[in-house]
Design an enzyme around this catalytic site. Structure first.
Site, PDB file in Angstrom:
ATOM      1  N   ALA A  65       0.858  -1.183   0.000  1.00  0.00           N
ATOM      2  CA  ALA A  65       0.000   0.000   0.000  1.00  0.00           C
ATOM      3  C   ALA A  65       0.893   1.232   0.000  1.00  0.00           C
ATOM      4  O   ALA A  65       2.050   1.171   0.423  1.00  0.00           O
ATOM      5  CB  ALA A  65      -0.889  -0.027   1.223  1.00  0.00           C
ATOM      6  N   GLY A 109       0.582  -5.070   0.834  1.00  0.00           N
ATOM      7  CA  GLY A 109      -0.578  -5.144  -0.062  1.00  0.00           C
ATOM      8  C   GLY A 109      -0.237  -5.778  -1.404  1.00  0.00           C
ATOM      9  O   GLY A 109      -1.118  -6.313  -2.076  1.00  0.00           O
ATOM     10  N   GLU A 112      -0.594  -9.340  -0.811  1.00  0.00           N
ATOM     11  CA  GLU A 112      -2.039  -9.578  -0.612  1.00  0.00           C
ATOM     12  C   GLU A 112      -2.800  -9.519  -1.935  1.00  0.00           C
ATOM     13  O   GLU A 112      -3.719 -10.298  -2.178  1.00  0.00           O
ATOM     14  CB  GLU A 112      -2.584  -8.557   0.394  1.00  0.00           C
ATOM     15  CG  GLU A 112      -2.025  -8.810   1.796  1.00  0.00           C
ATOM     16  CD  GLU A 112      -2.257  -7.655   2.758  1.00  0.00           C
ATOM     17  OE1 GLU A 112      -1.921  -6.504   2.404  1.00  0.00           O
ATOM     18  OE2 GLU A 112      -2.783  -7.890   3.853  1.00  0.00           O
ATOM     19  N   GLU A 132       4.373  -5.148   7.241  1.00  0.00           N
ATOM     20  CA  GLU A 132       3.597  -4.068   7.866  1.00  0.00           C
ATOM     21  C   GLU A 132       4.000  -3.821   9.311  1.00  0.00           C
ATOM     22  O   GLU A 132       3.931  -2.692   9.807  1.00  0.00           O
ATOM     23  CB  GLU A 132       2.092  -4.382   7.811  1.00  0.00           C
ATOM     24  CG  GLU A 132       1.470  -4.300   6.433  1.00  0.00           C
ATOM     25  CD  GLU A 132       1.541  -5.593   5.631  1.00  0.00           C
ATOM     26  OE1 GLU A 132       2.332  -6.493   5.995  1.00  0.00           O
ATOM     27  OE2 GLU A 132       0.802  -5.710   4.645  1.00  0.00           O
TER      28      GLU A 132
HETATM   29  N1  CAA Z   1       4.560   3.118  -0.593  1.00  0.00           N
HETATM   30  C1  CAA Z   1       4.984   4.263  -1.156  1.00  0.00           C
HETATM   31  N2  CAA Z   1       6.197   4.401  -1.779  1.00  0.00           N
HETATM   32  C2  CAA Z   1       6.986   3.313  -1.826  1.00  0.00           C
HETATM   33  C3  CAA Z   1       6.597   2.082  -1.276  1.00  0.00           C
HETATM   34  C4  CAA Z   1       5.309   1.997  -0.637  1.00  0.00           C
HETATM   35  N3  CAA Z   1       4.851   0.860  -0.110  1.00  0.00           N
HETATM   36  N4  CAA Z   1       7.599   1.195  -1.458  1.00  0.00           N
HETATM   37  C5  CAA Z   1       8.577   1.845  -2.127  1.00  0.00           C
HETATM   38  N5  CAA Z   1       8.203   3.124  -2.349  1.00  0.00           N
HETATM   39  C6  CAA Z   1       8.972   4.165  -3.034  1.00  0.00           C
HETATM   40  C7  CAA Z   1      10.126   4.656  -2.165  1.00  0.00           C
HETATM   41  O1  CAA Z   1       9.661   5.632  -1.238  1.00  0.00           O
HETATM   42  C8  CAA Z   1      11.045   5.222  -3.200  1.00  0.00           C
HETATM   43  O2  CAA Z   1      10.581   6.494  -3.601  1.00  0.00           O
HETATM   44  P1  CAA Z   1      11.626   7.718  -3.786  1.00  0.00           P
HETATM   45  O3  CAA Z   1      12.550   7.276  -4.886  1.00  0.00           O
HETATM   46  O4  CAA Z   1      10.751   8.866  -4.166  1.00  0.00           O
HETATM   47  O5  CAA Z   1      12.325   7.869  -2.492  1.00  0.00           O
HETATM   48  C9  CAA Z   1      10.861   4.297  -4.392  1.00  0.00           C
HETATM   49  O6  CAA Z   1       9.617   3.613  -4.168  1.00  0.00           O
HETATM   50  C10 CAA Z   1      11.956   3.233  -4.488  1.00  0.00           C
HETATM   51  O7  CAA Z   1      12.037   2.576  -3.230  1.00  0.00           O
HETATM   52  P2  CAA Z   1      13.420   2.362  -2.440  1.00  0.00           P
HETATM   53  O8  CAA Z   1      14.354   3.467  -2.724  1.00  0.00           O
HETATM   54  O9  CAA Z   1      13.077   2.100  -1.016  1.00  0.00           O
HETATM   55  O10 CAA Z   1      13.940   1.037  -3.172  1.00  0.00           O
HETATM   56  P3  CAA Z   1      14.862  -0.083  -2.550  1.00  0.00           P
HETATM   57  O11 CAA Z   1      15.240  -0.980  -3.686  1.00  0.00           O
HETATM   58  O12 CAA Z   1      15.966   0.498  -1.752  1.00  0.00           O
HETATM   59  O13 CAA Z   1      13.923  -0.897  -1.520  1.00  0.00           O
HETATM   60  C11 CAA Z   1      11.903  -2.001  -0.854  1.00  0.00           C
HETATM   61  C12 CAA Z   1      12.834  -1.616  -2.015  1.00  0.00           C
HETATM   62  C13 CAA Z   1      12.600  -3.008   0.069  1.00  0.00           C
HETATM   63  C14 CAA Z   1      10.674  -2.643  -1.478  1.00  0.00           C
HETATM   64  C15 CAA Z   1      11.526  -0.749  -0.042  1.00  0.00           C
HETATM   65  O14 CAA Z   1      11.075   0.243  -0.930  1.00  0.00           O
HETATM   66  C16 CAA Z   1      10.446  -0.979   0.976  1.00  0.00           C
HETATM   67  O15 CAA Z   1      10.715  -1.523   2.041  1.00  0.00           O
HETATM   68  N6  CAA Z   1       9.204  -0.534   0.688  1.00  0.00           N
HETATM   69  C17 CAA Z   1       8.087  -0.596   1.600  1.00  0.00           C
HETATM   70  C18 CAA Z   1       7.550  -2.007   1.724  1.00  0.00           C
HETATM   71  C19 CAA Z   1       6.423  -2.056   2.725  1.00  0.00           C
HETATM   72  O16 CAA Z   1       6.588  -1.749   3.896  1.00  0.00           O
HETATM   73  N7  CAA Z   1       5.224  -2.464   2.291  1.00  0.00           N
HETATM   74  C20 CAA Z   1       4.064  -2.555   3.112  1.00  0.00           C
HETATM   75  C21 CAA Z   1       3.225  -1.317   2.983  1.00  0.00           C
HETATM   76  S1  CAA Z   1       1.873  -1.271   4.154  1.00  0.00           S
HETATM   77  C22 CAA Z   1       0.671  -2.237   3.466  1.00  0.00           C
HETATM   78  O17 CAA Z   1       0.838  -2.755   2.392  1.00  0.00           O
HETATM   79  C23 CAA Z   1      -0.588  -2.367   4.267  1.00  0.00           C
HETATM   80  C24 CAA Z   1      -1.507  -3.449   3.813  1.00  0.00           C
HETATM   81  O18 CAA Z   1      -1.561  -4.507   4.348  1.00  0.00           O
HETATM   82  C25 CAA Z   1      -2.410  -3.230   2.700  1.00  0.00           C
END
Ligand code: CAA
Length: 258
Positions: A65, A109, A112, A132
């Site tokens: 998400a 998500g 999911e 999460e």
């Molecule tokens: N939401 C919004 N933006 C996101 C995102 C997310 N879930 N995941 C990645 N991005 C964005 C980053 O902010 C970044 O943007 P900028 O370049 O503007 O800074 C861009 O995507 C690239 O990401 P990274 O620089 O972090 O890339 P990376 O290769 O270093 O890492 C990753 C990749 C491990 C996937 C890391 O991005 C990450 O941990 N992302 C979040 C994953 C996460 O926590 N997901 C769960 C979300 S909550 C949810 O989903 C609730 C539910 O149950 C529905």
């Protein structure tokens, strides 16, 4: 509807939806999910489409998400807006089969969303996780419910409580994934499988999807009864006559209801 976050194409009788927010690793905001729902509705109503593939990019199926969008939500925003699954219903109600073709990250998500599809094909680069807990929340689009049904309690707890990602091999071993394929073959393999499905009788395809899903919603006896009654109803189809006649006559069946 104008699509800004997905690409919608057809390949023969297969509908292909590509999640396309590369700068945010396909983070799932409301607009993207609305667009997916709209595209699914279009494919469902299109009699030239028999199966659907949803894919992402090489780097990410979807990284979850959209954290930026929800970071400042209050409890009331989340509750009143029925965040996050409010607009995810279309995935659940689609009667045509959907294959998730996952390369790279399928997190939160994203994992999911893949699990809402009927089966997952994973590239050898795929990584699945429910991180999460690291954000101070829990999975909100089925992770705590579909994951244990798919891979059992022990691994689901491990993934949800430690945020550990699993790779494609472990995901296949655990039963989350139907097939693991080389990354460069992922979309082709998913389209080939969807093409096979789309060549069968559509009502039978839909009956099978409905019956398998019943296994998760009912007792064994109720599920078996549902299957038997549905099986009986298949004998009312021209396509059953055609399928069996073709076998007897040693020829390929030509299904009418596709
Ligand atoms: N939401 C919004 N933006 C996101 C995102 C997310 N879930 N995941 C990645 N991005 C964005 C980053 O902010 C970044 O943007 P900028 O370049 O503007 O800074 C861009 O995507 C690239 O990401 P990274 O620089 O972090 O890339 P990376 O290769 O270093 O890492 C990753 C990749 C491990 C996937 C890391 O991005 C990450 O941990 N992302 C979040 C994953 C996460 O926590 N997901 C769960 C979300 S909550 C949810 O989903 C609730 C539910 O149950 C529905």
């Amino acid at each position: 509807m104008e699509y800004n976050n997905i690409i919608v194409e057809t390949r023969g009788r297969v509908g292909l939806i590509t999640l396309n927010r590369p700068k945010a690793l396909n983070a799932l905001n409301d607009q993207l999910i609305d667009e997916v729902g709209h595209a699914l509705g279009g494919f469902e109503n299109d009699e030239n489409i028999g199966a659907i593939v949803i894919t992402g990019s090489e780097k990410a199926f979807a990284a979850g998400a959209d954290i930026g969008a929800m970071a400042s939500y209050s409890h009331m925003d989340a509750y009143k807006g029925d965040y996050i699954t409010r607009n995810w219903e279309r995935l659940k109600t689609c009667r045509k089969p959907i294959i998730a073709a996952v390369a790279g990250f399928a997190l939160g998500g994203g994992c999911e969303l893949a699990m809402m599809c009927d089966m997952i094909f994973a590239a050898d680069t795929a990584k699945f996780g429910q991180p999460e807990i690291k954000l101070g929340v829990l999975p909100g689009a089925g992770g705590t419910q579909r994951l244990p049904r798919a891979i059992g309690k022990a691994k689901a707890m491990d993934m949800c409580l430690t945020a550990r990602m699993i790779d494609a091999t472990e995901a296949e071993r655990a039963g989350l994934v139907a097939r693991v394929v080389p990354a460069e073959r992922l979309v082709d393999e998913a389209i080939e499988a969807a093409t096979v499905i789309a060549g069968f009788s559509l009502p039978v395809v839909m009956m099978i999807k409905e019956s398998v899903n019943r296994a998760f919603e009912s007792s064994l006896n109720e599920g078996l009864l549902f299957e038997r009654r549905t099986f009986h109803s298949a004998f009312g189809l021209d396509d059953q006559k055609e399928g069996m006649a073709a076998f007897v006559e040693k020829r390929k069946p030509v299904f009418k209801h596709r």
